[in-house]
Design a protein around this motif. Structure first.
Motif, PDB file in Angstrom:
ATOM      1  N   PRO A 240       0.855  -1.204   0.000  1.00  0.00           N
ATOM      2  CA  PRO A 240       0.000   0.000   0.000  1.00  0.00           C
ATOM      3  C   PRO A 240       0.885   1.246   0.000  1.00  0.00           C
ATOM      4  CG  PRO A 240      -0.722  -1.567   1.673  1.00  0.00           C
ATOM      5  CD  PRO A 240       0.545  -2.127   1.108  1.00  0.00           C
ATOM      6  N   GLY A 241       0.485   2.210  -0.788  1.00  0.00           N
ATOM      7  CA  GLY A 241       1.314   3.417  -0.907  1.00  0.00           C
ATOM      8  C   GLY A 241       2.125   3.393  -2.198  1.00  0.00           C
ATOM      9  N   GLU A 242       2.410   2.161  -2.691  1.00  0.00           N
ATOM     10  CA  GLU A 242       3.118   2.061  -3.979  1.00  0.00           C
ATOM     11  C   GLU A 242       2.146   1.735  -5.104  1.00  0.00           C
ATOM     12  OE1 GLU A 242       6.406  -0.639  -3.595  1.00  0.00           O
ATOM     13  OE2 GLU A 242       7.378   0.657  -2.126  1.00  0.00           O
ATOM     14  N   ASP A 243       0.857   1.650  -4.762  1.00  0.00           N
ATOM     15  CA  ASP A 243      -0.140   1.207  -5.733  1.00  0.00           C
ATOM     16  C   ASP A 243      -0.296   2.174  -6.904  1.00  0.00           C
ATOM     17  OD1 ASP A 243      -1.093   2.551  -3.323  1.00  0.00           O
ATOM     18  OD2 ASP A 243      -3.058   2.592  -4.271  1.00  0.00           O
ATOM     19  N   GLU A 244      -0.208   3.478  -6.630  1.00  0.00           N
ATOM     20  CA  GLU A 244      -0.459   4.422  -7.722  1.00  0.00           C
ATOM     21  C   GLU A 244       0.634   4.338  -8.777  1.00  0.00           C
ATOM     22  OE1 GLU A 244      -1.494   8.250  -6.068  1.00  0.00           O
ATOM     23  OE2 GLU A 244      -3.048   7.246  -4.868  1.00  0.00           O
ATOM     24  N   LYS A 245       1.868   4.172  -8.291  1.00  0.00           N
ATOM     25  CA  LYS A 245       3.008   4.046  -9.212  1.00  0.00           C
ATOM     26  C   LYS A 245       2.820   2.813 -10.112  1.00  0.00           C
ATOM     27  CE  LYS A 245       6.860   2.081  -7.721  1.00  0.00           C
ATOM     28  NZ  LYS A 245       7.893   1.848  -6.736  1.00  0.00           N
ATOM     29  N   TRP A 246       2.413   1.691  -9.511  1.00  0.00           N
ATOM     30  CA  TRP A 246       2.249   0.460 -10.293  1.00  0.00           C
ATOM     31  C   TRP A 246       1.024   0.513 -11.201  1.00  0.00           C
ATOM     32  CZ3 TRP A 246       6.022  -2.565 -11.324  1.00  0.00           C
ATOM     33  CH2 TRP A 246       7.086  -2.677 -10.421  1.00  0.00           C
ATOM     34  N   TYR A 247       0.024   1.233 -10.790  1.00  0.00           N
ATOM     35  CA  TYR A 247      -1.159   1.422 -11.640  1.00  0.00           C
ATOM     36  C   TYR A 247      -0.743   2.124 -12.940  1.00  0.00           C
ATOM     37  CZ  TYR A 247      -5.751   3.347 -12.981  1.00  0.00           C
ATOM     38  OH  TYR A 247      -6.887   3.701 -13.659  1.00  0.00           O
ATOM     39  N   HIS A 301      -7.273  -1.861 -13.188  1.00  0.00           N
ATOM     40  CA  HIS A 301      -7.938  -1.406 -11.967  1.00  0.00           C
ATOM     41  C   HIS A 301      -6.987  -1.405 -10.788  1.00  0.00           C
ATOM     42  CE1 HIS A 301     -11.127  -3.893 -14.202  1.00  0.00           C
ATOM     43  NE2 HIS A 301     -11.332  -2.640 -14.513  1.00  0.00           N
ATOM     44  N   ASN A 302      -7.131  -0.406  -9.959  1.00  0.00           N
ATOM     45  CA  ASN A 302      -6.478  -0.432  -8.650  1.00  0.00           C
ATOM     46  C   ASN A 302      -7.550  -0.926  -7.677  1.00  0.00           C
ATOM     47  OD1 ASN A 302      -5.430   0.073  -6.133  1.00  0.00           O
ATOM     48  ND2 ASN A 302      -4.615   2.100  -6.661  1.00  0.00           N
ATOM     49  N   ARG A 303      -7.436  -2.203  -7.277  1.00  0.00           N
ATOM     50  CA  ARG A 303      -8.516  -2.824  -6.489  1.00  0.00           C
ATOM     51  C   ARG A 303      -8.299  -2.675  -4.984  1.00  0.00           C
ATOM     52  NH1 ARG A 303     -11.390  -7.211  -9.807  1.00  0.00           N
ATOM     53  NH2 ARG A 303     -12.275  -7.753  -7.807  1.00  0.00           N
ATOM     54  N   SER A 304      -7.318  -1.892  -4.588  1.00  0.00           N
ATOM     55  CA  SER A 304      -6.983  -1.676  -3.178  1.00  0.00           C
ATOM     56  C   SER A 304      -6.758  -3.032  -2.497  1.00  0.00           C
ATOM     57  CB  SER A 304      -8.041  -0.828  -2.467  1.00  0.00           C
ATOM     58  OG  SER A 304      -9.248  -1.572  -2.302  1.00  0.00           O
ATOM     59  N   ASP A 305      -7.053  -3.123  -1.171  1.00  0.00           N
ATOM     60  CA  ASP A 305      -6.859  -4.418  -0.491  1.00  0.00           C
ATOM     61  C   ASP A 305      -8.186  -5.152  -0.348  1.00  0.00           C
ATOM     62  OD1 ASP A 305      -8.166  -2.913   1.348  1.00  0.00           O
ATOM     63  OD2 ASP A 305      -6.657  -3.079   2.928  1.00  0.00           O
ATOM     64  N   PHE A 306      -9.164  -4.729  -1.165  1.00  0.00           N
ATOM     65  CA  PHE A 306     -10.518  -5.265  -1.039  1.00  0.00           C
ATOM     66  C   PHE A 306     -10.564  -6.788  -1.113  1.00  0.00           C
ATOM     67  CE2 PHE A 306     -14.409  -6.837  -3.029  1.00  0.00           C
ATOM     68  CZ  PHE A 306     -15.368  -6.366  -2.153  1.00  0.00           C
ATOM     69  N   VAL A 331      -1.710  -6.177   4.278  1.00  0.00           N
ATOM     70  CA  VAL A 331      -2.516  -6.792   3.216  1.00  0.00           C
ATOM     71  C   VAL A 331      -2.165  -6.052   1.921  1.00  0.00           C
ATOM     72  CG1 VAL A 331      -4.857  -7.285   2.398  1.00  0.00           C
ATOM     73  CG2 VAL A 331      -4.358  -7.263   4.859  1.00  0.00           C
ATOM     74  N   PRO A 332      -1.624  -6.771   0.945  1.00  0.00           N
ATOM     75  CA  PRO A 332      -1.209  -6.071  -0.278  1.00  0.00           C
ATOM     76  C   PRO A 332      -2.379  -5.451  -1.039  1.00  0.00           C
ATOM     77  CG  PRO A 332      -0.239  -8.267  -0.182  1.00  0.00           C
ATOM     78  CD  PRO A 332      -1.252  -8.195   0.917  1.00  0.00           C
ATOM     79  N   TYR A 333      -2.087  -4.395  -1.751  1.00  0.00           N
ATOM     80  CA  TYR A 333      -3.023  -3.827  -2.713  1.00  0.00           C
ATOM     81  C   TYR A 333      -2.852  -4.588  -4.020  1.00  0.00           C
ATOM     82  CZ  TYR A 333      -4.836   0.349  -0.352  1.00  0.00           C
ATOM     83  OH  TYR A 333      -5.509   1.202   0.463  1.00  0.00           O
ATOM     84  N   VAL A 334      -3.914  -4.556  -4.844  1.00  0.00           N
ATOM     85  CA  VAL A 334      -3.865  -5.290  -6.112  1.00  0.00           C
ATOM     86  C   VAL A 334      -4.075  -4.340  -7.291  1.00  0.00           C
ATOM     87  CG1 VAL A 334      -5.080  -6.994  -7.533  1.00  0.00           C
ATOM     88  CG2 VAL A 334      -4.662  -7.450  -5.110  1.00  0.00           C
TER      89      VAL A 334
END
Ligand code: GAP
Length: 469
Positions: A240-247, A301-306, A331-334
């Motif tokens: 979490p926190g690196e999700d936007e970069k990977w998106y 999609h950035n599905r967060s940790d849902f 819990v990783p973000y996806v």
């Protein structure tokens, strides 16, 4: 002239790309069969995706089963909310998606130049949160059934799109299972298994290709919306926190995949979602301009940790990651990339189609990227004597061991070229008198129609170089 979908459907049948399922029984709505050329095209698309997405350090492959534990679909939210709002016309007995009916009305208003009314209705549609609100919009705007022309409507009801079946001999509630409506959940539930067996470290992904099933109400536009289809999905697990970069990273990678396979760039666009799904933090579609208009090809999609959180909650098993370096547990973000293999087949087929004037005649040609073309080479012997057929069949069998190859002796060579153009074969080789003297053959390029002479034993290298990689 604009390309019609009928042209593609009829070429696809005539040349053996796509047939209607169970055609001799009148067909089965929303289901299609891939013929000899279609199955090669589909396999080449999947192979290209698989290599691109899983032959790298940070992505593992998976092939999960289609039938899964029913709790999976409760956790994912599909049992509760994977449904479309439907409305029936009592006169015609035709069932429509309520939102599509309203979109049709908006389209009509735009065509009449009533932009303000169209924008107003669009805003109301975007805001309509439940079936009752959609129903009210249909009544208020006096929207009629396109089939019967009446407003003889039932109420709007939610209709779940999952196919239900039973496991074991008893058809009772306890034995209900679903045909998966997406491949993604097979990846989420295997998060721990893949993490532990592969010893991957975050960020890493899991990719999968497989069949999915949705009981779509309106199957239409050929392979675009079907009830049985194949998906190619990849879930990338990040801190979490690196999700936007990977998106951002995956948006670019997926766009480049279509570009590198020769898709016409003017017919592709990125469209951010106007409304985000309950699980998404950000979402964008890669759309293609099909003959019927723009349509989604792939979602990123950035599905967060849902997903991992929900499966943890429903299964009681923790799906999380421990980071050695920081001693953090999270819990990783996806970040998800989800593309239809079937829908991509339709897009690549449509995009390849050209009708060109050559010497006063029209030639139909499928300009597939050589990597995707069903046949890579056609071997065409010109003269049926002096050892030429023997030379040609040996060459054909040699090349066939590596590349799908076609052998054709019938008719004038011009007609044989045209047949290959229509099948999208990028190279044709002829064997002629000179071949027996110096061991060279001609190679004709499908797109430029130019011919060169090369040594026959150089043909494999030639094709490999053109395919790339
Ligand atoms: N896991 C996310 C997911 O499944 P989706 O947007 O519902 O997302 C991803 O589906 C892709 O699957 C779509 O972009 C489309 O290419 C393909 N797809 C979805 N429904 C389809 C259908 N009924 N027929 C053909 N392809 C479909």
């Amino acid at each position: 002239m604009a390309l019609s979908l009928d042209t593609i459907v009829s070429l696809a049948k005539r040349r053996g790309f796509i047939f209607q399922s169970s055609e001799i029984y009148g067909g089965l709505n929303g289901c299609w069969d891939y013929g000899p050329l279609g199955v090669e095209l589909l396999r080449n698309i999947k192979e290209s995706w698989w290599r691109e997405m899983t032959y790298r350090d940070d992505i593992e492959g998976l092939d999960a089963s289609i039938l899964m534990h029913p709790r999976v679909w409760e956790a994912s939210g599909h049992v509760q909310s994977f449904s479309d709002p439907m409305i029936d016309n009592k006169t015609s007995k035709v069932r429509h998606r309520a939102d599509h009916l309203i979109e049709g009305e908006i389209e009509k208003l735009r065509k009449k130049g009533r932009t303000d009314r169209a924008d107003e209705l669009q805003a109301k549609l975007d805001a309509a949160g439940d079936p009752a609100a959609l129903f009210q919009l249909i009544l208020d705007n006096e929207i009629k059934d396109p089939v019967s022309g009446t407003s003889d409507w039932t109420e709007v009801r939610q209709f779940n799109l999952m196919f239900k079946t039973h496991i074991g001999p008893l058809e009772e509630t306890a034995s209900v299972v679903y045909l998966r409506p997406e491949t993604a959940q097979g990846i989420f539930v295997n998060f721990n298994n893949v993490l532990q067996s592969s010893r991957q470290k975050i960020p890493f992904g899991i990719g999968q290709i497989g069949k999915s099933f949705r009981n779509e109400i309106n199957t239409k536009n050929f392979l675009f919306r079907t009830r049985e289809f194949e998906q190619m999905e990849m879930q990338f697990f990040v801190k979490p926190g690196e999700d936007e970069k990977w998106y951002e990273y995956w948006r670019e990678q997926r766009w480049n995949w279509f570009r590198d396979l020769g898709m016409t760039m003017e017919k592709l666009r990125m469209k951010p979602h106007a409304k985000l799904a309950h699980y998404a933090k950000a979402a964008v579609d890669i759309e293609y301009e099909f003959p019927f208009g723009w349509g989604e090809l792939e979602g990123i999609h950035n599905r967060s940790d849902f997903d991992l959180s929900r499966h943890t909650e429903y299964s009681g098993k923790k799906l999380e990651y421990y980071e050695e370096a920081t001693k953090e547990r999270f819990v990783p973000y996806v970040i998800e990339t989800a593309v239809g293999a079937s829908r991509s087949t339709m897009a690549f087929l449509t995009d390849a189609y050209r009708e060109e004037e050559v010497n006063g005649e029209t030639r139909t040609v499928l300009r597939f990227h050589p990597k995707l073309a069903p046949y890579k080479l056609a071997v065409l012997p010109l003269i049926n004597r002096d050892g030429m057929p023997e030379f040609a069949t040996k060459l054909y069998h040699d090349v066939q061991r590596k590349f799908k190859t076609f052998y054709d002796t019938s008719g004038a060579v011009g007609r044989r070229y045209r047949r290959q153009d229509e099948a999208g074969t990028p190279f044709c080789t002829t064997i002629d008198g000179q071949t027996l003297e110096d061991g060279t053959v001609t190679v004709r390029d499908r797109d430029s129609m130019e011919q060169i002479r090369i040594p026959a034993d150089g043909i494999m290298g030639y094709i490999q170089e053109k395919i790339g990689g």
